[in-house]
Design an enzyme around this catalytic site. Structure first.
Site, PDB file in Angstrom:
ATOM      1  N   ASP A 201     -29.967  12.504  30.572  1.00  0.00           N
ATOM      2  CA  ASP A 201     -30.951  12.486  29.491  1.00  0.00           C
ATOM      3  C   ASP A 201     -32.219  11.484  29.865  1.00  0.00           C
ATOM      4  O   ASP A 201     -33.302  11.852  30.155  1.00  0.00           O
ATOM      5  CB  ASP A 201     -30.806  12.339  27.910  1.00  0.00           C
ATOM      6  CG  ASP A 201     -29.593  13.351  27.701  1.00  0.00           C
ATOM      7  OD1 ASP A 201     -29.854  14.462  27.885  1.00  0.00           O
ATOM      8  OD2 ASP A 201     -28.525  12.903  27.489  1.00  0.00           O
TER       9      ASP A 201
ATOM     10  N   ALA B  46     -11.135  20.116  38.862  1.00  0.00           N
ATOM     11  CA  ALA B  46     -11.462  21.177  39.562  1.00  0.00           C
ATOM     12  C   ALA B  46     -12.735  21.893  39.109  1.00  0.00           C
ATOM     13  O   ALA B  46     -13.066  23.057  39.622  1.00  0.00           O
ATOM     14  CB  ALA B  46     -10.375  21.919  39.418  1.00  0.00           C
ATOM     15  N   GLY B  47     -13.564  21.315  38.229  1.00  0.00           N
ATOM     16  CA  GLY B  47     -14.790  21.809  37.660  1.00  0.00           C
ATOM     17  C   GLY B  47     -15.947  21.620  38.656  1.00  0.00           C
ATOM     18  O   GLY B  47     -16.006  20.882  39.653  1.00  0.00           O
ATOM     19  N   GLN B  48     -17.113  22.102  37.936  1.00  0.00           N
ATOM     20  CA  GLN B  48     -18.309  21.810  38.905  1.00  0.00           C
ATOM     21  C   GLN B  48     -19.138  20.654  38.955  1.00  0.00           C
ATOM     22  O   GLN B  48     -19.610  19.989  40.026  1.00  0.00           O
ATOM     23  CB  GLN B  48     -19.487  23.200  38.271  1.00  0.00           C
ATOM     24  CG  GLN B  48     -19.759  23.140  37.040  1.00  0.00           C
ATOM     25  CD  GLN B  48     -21.360  23.537  36.770  1.00  0.00           C
ATOM     26  OE1 GLN B  48     -21.768  24.089  37.877  1.00  0.00           O
ATOM     27  NE2 GLN B  48     -21.540  23.678  35.717  1.00  0.00           N
TER      28      GLN B  48
ATOM     29  N   HIS C 126     -26.016  12.739  22.608  1.00  0.00           N
ATOM     30  CA  HIS C 126     -26.417  13.409  23.480  1.00  0.00           C
ATOM     31  C   HIS C 126     -26.321  15.196  23.235  1.00  0.00           C
ATOM     32  O   HIS C 126     -25.344  15.847  23.361  1.00  0.00           O
ATOM     33  CB  HIS C 126     -25.374  13.678  24.711  1.00  0.00           C
ATOM     34  CG  HIS C 126     -25.453  14.641  25.688  1.00  0.00           C
ATOM     35  ND1 HIS C 126     -26.587  14.688  26.815  1.00  0.00           N
ATOM     36  CD2 HIS C 126     -24.636  15.679  26.114  1.00  0.00           C
ATOM     37  CE1 HIS C 126     -26.547  15.630  27.511  1.00  0.00           C
ATOM     38  NE2 HIS C 126     -25.175  16.297  27.429  1.00  0.00           N
TER      39      HIS C 126
ATOM     40  N   GLY D 120     -10.861  16.963  34.663  1.00  0.00           N
ATOM     41  CA  GLY D 120     -11.786  18.204  34.923  1.00  0.00           C
ATOM     42  C   GLY D 120     -12.339  18.250  36.432  1.00  0.00           C
ATOM     43  O   GLY D 120     -13.280  18.644  36.887  1.00  0.00           O
TER      44      GLY D 120
ATOM     45  N   GLN E 239      -6.027  12.320  25.466  1.00  0.00           N
ATOM     46  CA  GLN E 239      -6.368  11.424  26.715  1.00  0.00           C
ATOM     47  C   GLN E 239      -6.685  10.154  26.315  1.00  0.00           C
ATOM     48  O   GLN E 239      -6.403   9.220  26.884  1.00  0.00           O
ATOM     49  CB  GLN E 239      -7.584  12.070  27.316  1.00  0.00           C
ATOM     50  CG  GLN E 239      -7.253  13.275  28.159  1.00  0.00           C
ATOM     51  CD  GLN E 239      -8.286  13.927  29.075  1.00  0.00           C
ATOM     52  OE1 GLN E 239      -9.584  13.491  28.913  1.00  0.00           O
ATOM     53  NE2 GLN E 239      -8.112  14.975  29.715  1.00  0.00           N
TER      54      GLN E 239
ATOM     55  N   ASN F  59     -12.960  20.918  21.782  1.00  0.00           N
ATOM     56  CA  ASN F  59     -12.636  19.509  22.788  1.00  0.00           C
ATOM     57  C   ASN F  59     -12.335  18.279  22.300  1.00  0.00           C
ATOM     58  O   ASN F  59     -11.651  17.534  23.005  1.00  0.00           O
ATOM     59  CB  ASN F  59     -14.580  19.459  23.405  1.00  0.00           C
ATOM     60  CG  ASN F  59     -14.563  20.521  24.522  1.00  0.00           C
ATOM     61  OD1 ASN F  59     -13.530  21.012  24.957  1.00  0.00           O
ATOM     62  ND2 ASN F  59     -15.697  20.854  24.715  1.00  0.00           N
TER      63      ASN F  59
ATOM     64  N   ARG G 189     -23.704  23.172  20.322  1.00  0.00           N
ATOM     65  CA  ARG G 189     -22.414  22.192  20.677  1.00  0.00           C
ATOM     66  C   ARG G 189     -21.669  22.005  19.692  1.00  0.00           C
ATOM     67  O   ARG G 189     -20.471  21.856  19.914  1.00  0.00           O
ATOM     68  CB  ARG G 189     -23.683  20.659  20.961  1.00  0.00           C
ATOM     69  CG  ARG G 189     -24.315  20.679  22.176  1.00  0.00           C
ATOM     70  CD  ARG G 189     -25.125  19.449  21.835  1.00  0.00           C
ATOM     71  NE  ARG G 189     -24.319  18.430  21.327  1.00  0.00           N
ATOM     72  CZ  ARG G 189     -23.614  17.559  21.924  1.00  0.00           C
ATOM     73  NH1 ARG G 189     -23.320  17.650  23.340  1.00  0.00           N
ATOM     74  NH2 ARG G 189     -22.711  16.578  21.387  1.00  0.00           N
TER      75      ARG G 189
ATOM     76  N   ARG H  48     -20.585  24.103  27.598  1.00  0.00           N
ATOM     77  CA  ARG H  48     -21.375  24.960  27.002  1.00  0.00           C
ATOM     78  C   ARG H  48     -21.836  26.147  27.487  1.00  0.00           C
ATOM     79  O   ARG H  48     -22.436  26.061  28.906  1.00  0.00           O
ATOM     80  CB  ARG H  48     -22.721  23.986  26.580  1.00  0.00           C
ATOM     81  CG  ARG H  48     -23.370  24.500  25.607  1.00  0.00           C
ATOM     82  CD  ARG H  48     -24.375  23.809  24.922  1.00  0.00           C
ATOM     83  NE  ARG H  48     -25.003  22.665  25.823  1.00  0.00           N
ATOM     84  CZ  ARG H  48     -26.132  22.531  25.914  1.00  0.00           C
ATOM     85  NH1 ARG H  48     -27.054  23.147  24.914  1.00  0.00           N
ATOM     86  NH2 ARG H  48     -26.784  21.722  26.682  1.00  0.00           N
TER      87      ARG H  48
HETATM   88  P1  NAX Z   1     -16.405  23.167  34.361  1.00  0.00           P
HETATM   89  O1  NAX Z   1     -15.858  24.310  33.456  1.00  0.00           O
HETATM   90  O2  NAX Z   1     -16.921  23.421  35.604  1.00  0.00           O
HETATM   91  O3  NAX Z   1     -15.165  22.187  34.730  1.00  0.00           O
HETATM   92  C1  NAX Z   1     -14.588  21.655  33.426  1.00  0.00           C
HETATM   93  C2  NAX Z   1     -13.148  21.598  34.024  1.00  0.00           C
HETATM   94  O4  NAX Z   1     -12.516  20.652  33.108  1.00  0.00           O
HETATM   95  C3  NAX Z   1     -12.313  22.801  34.340  1.00  0.00           C
HETATM   96  O5  NAX Z   1     -11.660  22.694  35.990  1.00  0.00           O
HETATM   97  C4  NAX Z   1     -11.281  22.775  33.129  1.00  0.00           C
HETATM   98  O6  NAX Z   1     -10.180  23.405  33.816  1.00  0.00           O
HETATM   99  C5  NAX Z   1     -10.839  21.191  33.228  1.00  0.00           C
HETATM  100  N1  NAX Z   1     -10.196  21.039  31.798  1.00  0.00           N
HETATM  101  C6  NAX Z   1     -10.379  21.715  30.697  1.00  0.00           C
HETATM  102  N2  NAX Z   1      -9.502  21.092  29.825  1.00  0.00           N
HETATM  103  C7  NAX Z   1      -8.805  19.902  30.459  1.00  0.00           C
HETATM  104  C8  NAX Z   1      -7.950  19.098  30.153  1.00  0.00           C
HETATM  105  N3  NAX Z   1      -7.569  19.017  28.836  1.00  0.00           N
HETATM  106  N4  NAX Z   1      -7.672  18.076  30.950  1.00  0.00           N
HETATM  107  C9  NAX Z   1      -8.061  18.060  32.158  1.00  0.00           C
HETATM  108  N5  NAX Z   1      -9.077  18.905  32.794  1.00  0.00           N
HETATM  109  C10 NAX Z   1      -9.351  20.071  31.759  1.00  0.00           C
HETATM  110  O7  NAX Z   1     -17.307  22.267  33.536  1.00  0.00           O
HETATM  111  P2  NAX Z   1     -18.653  21.241  34.096  1.00  0.00           P
HETATM  112  O8  NAX Z   1     -19.890  22.073  34.192  1.00  0.00           O
HETATM  113  O9  NAX Z   1     -17.823  20.425  35.169  1.00  0.00           O
HETATM  114  O10 NAX Z   1     -18.655  20.424  32.692  1.00  0.00           O
HETATM  115  C11 NAX Z   1     -17.827  19.557  32.130  1.00  0.00           C
HETATM  116  C12 NAX Z   1     -18.195  18.823  30.842  1.00  0.00           C
HETATM  117  O11 NAX Z   1     -19.559  18.298  31.009  1.00  0.00           O
HETATM  118  C13 NAX Z   1     -18.715  19.956  29.690  1.00  0.00           C
HETATM  119  O12 NAX Z   1     -18.079  19.626  28.575  1.00  0.00           O
HETATM  120  C14 NAX Z   1     -20.023  19.903  29.700  1.00  0.00           C
HETATM  121  O13 NAX Z   1     -20.685  20.398  28.516  1.00  0.00           O
HETATM  122  C15 NAX Z   1     -20.218  18.635  29.756  1.00  0.00           C
HETATM  123  N6  NAX Z   1     -21.747  18.214  30.345  1.00  0.00           N
HETATM  124  C16 NAX Z   1     -22.158  16.750  29.919  1.00  0.00           C
HETATM  125  C17 NAX Z   1     -23.386  16.333  30.101  1.00  0.00           C
HETATM  126  C18 NAX Z   1     -23.726  15.108  29.581  1.00  0.00           C
HETATM  127  O14 NAX Z   1     -24.904  14.663  29.791  1.00  0.00           O
HETATM  128  N7  NAX Z   1     -23.010  14.293  28.788  1.00  0.00           N
HETATM  129  C19 NAX Z   1     -24.559  17.078  30.918  1.00  0.00           C
HETATM  130  C20 NAX Z   1     -23.675  18.028  31.860  1.00  0.00           C
HETATM  131  C21 NAX Z   1     -22.589  18.953  31.014  1.00  0.00           C
HETATM  132  O15 NAX Z   1     -23.180  19.893  30.313  1.00  0.00           O
END
Ligand code: NAX
Length: 332
Positions: free
Chosen positions: A159, A13-15, A187, A11, A112, A105, A98, A92
């Protein structure tokens, strides 16, 4: 300087990754003397965005960063990695529960897991951040049978950090003076943030948090609900899910796993359950753990009152349900 280790972030490229990559590459996790090769995995449509991230990493001129490998191929991404931050998945959105995310997911984590099994080092430490994090970690581990189950963990550190911050704000001390807050279970909004074993440093001495807070109603209600719903509150305000704080928590989790916890201190991690504290076995359940020499152990002997037992049962039940749903999806 030691030999570089390979670290994968999915992920990429994500935030979350946008904050995480910088923290990892500047030494926040593996220390100031550990050079790194970063493997960045994302999906093919994101390769252009990922190229921009690679440019920015270069422009940070970070001394520890020896090379960056951007890719959409899991075989390349997981090759010889010692540490894996599995962030990539569908995030989300506002109003989304969730469970809606689960079927989309868990399939990613099957693929992976298989790639980790084939290509990663056998002692790789895997942290799953992508939601539903606990169940994704379980699925990932199932499809990587050559890697010990103990090497797959899920993130509840955000958390825990949120809970610590709430207590610190309530009693008016810096956050570093609060420790041993526990996150039990999933979580998700069923998690149990537990302040019963937490301690606060007051005038140089450790005191039970409950004795400093002096408000059992707040601990049982406001505190628990604020932490449970904090992710939704951030989405409500920012219109995007937690990113900077999630990245910081991922670093805290992996750093403690590699370098250990202080004597008498524990941190919360989603780990494979052995049934401790009456939790269901063989789900990834968040427990308090202490860590030495890269190995976690569930902290034992903590007393749970009836309220706590009920909270653990609720979150455990959800994890058992998620496991059944996930199994149905990946085996379909
Ligand atoms: P973003 O949508 O900004 O980034 C996710 C990235 O994953 C995207 O660039 C997407 O292209 C990529 N992606 C999708 N499928 C993929 C694959 N098969 N292989 C590799 N990359 C893939 O999301 P972001 O805000 O970065 O959040 C990522 C994940 O963290 C989400 O599932 C979110 O729910 C989860 N979180 C988990 C938290 C925790 O405490 N465990 C808290 C924060 C967040 O909510």
């Amino acid at each position: 300087m030691s030999e570089p280790i390979r670290v994968v972030v999915t992920g990429a490229a994500g935030q979350i990754a946008y904050s995480l990559l910088y923290m990892v590459a500047k030494g926040d996790v593996f220390g100031p003397n550990q050079p790194l090769i970063l493997h960045l995995l994302d999906i093919p449509p994101m390769m252009g965005v990922l190229e921009g991230v690679v440019m920015e990493l270069a422009d940070c001129a970070l001394p520890l960063l020896q090379a960056v490998v951007p890719t959409a191929d899991p075989a390349v991404a997981f090759k010889d990695v010692s540490s894996a931050f599995l962030v990539g998945s569908m995030p989300r959105r506002e109003g989304m529960e969730r469970k809606d995310l689960l079927s989309a997911n868990v399939k990613i984590f099957k693929v992976q897991g298989e790639a980790l099994d084939k290509y990663a080092k056998k002692d790789v430490k895997v942290l799953v951040v992508g939601n539903p994090a606990n169940t994704n970690a379980l699925v990932c581990s199932r499809y990587a049978p050559s890697i010990p189950k103990e090497n797959f963990t899920a993130m509840t550190r955000l958390d825990q950090n949120r809970a610590q911050a709430q207590i610190a704000a309530k009693v008016g001390v810096p956050v570093a003076q609060v420790s041993n807050v526990i996150i039990w279970g999933n979580h998700s909004s069923t998690q149990f943030p537990d302040a019963a074993h937490a301690v606060v440093v007051v005038d140089g001495k450790e005191v039970k948090a409950s004795e400093v807070v002096k408000d059992s109603d707040w601990i049982r209600n406001t505190f628990v609900q604020t932490v449970q719903k904090r992710g939704a509150a951030v989405i409500g305000a920012r219109k995007m899910s937690s990113a900077m704080s999630a990245a910081k928590a991922a670093c805290d989790h992996m750093k403690d796993w590699f370098s250990g916890t202080a004597p008498g201190k524990f941190v919360s991690m989603g780990v494979i359950s052995d049934g401790s504290y009456g939790a269901p076995k063989d789900v990834v359940f968040s427990f308090p753990v202490s860590i030495q020499n890269g190995k976690w152990q569930i902290a034992q002997g903590l007393l749970l009152d009836d309220f706590a037992k009920e909270m653990l049962a609720t979150t455990g039940k959800e994890l058992v349900e998620e496991r059944a749903e996930a199994t149905a999806v990946v085996e379909a």
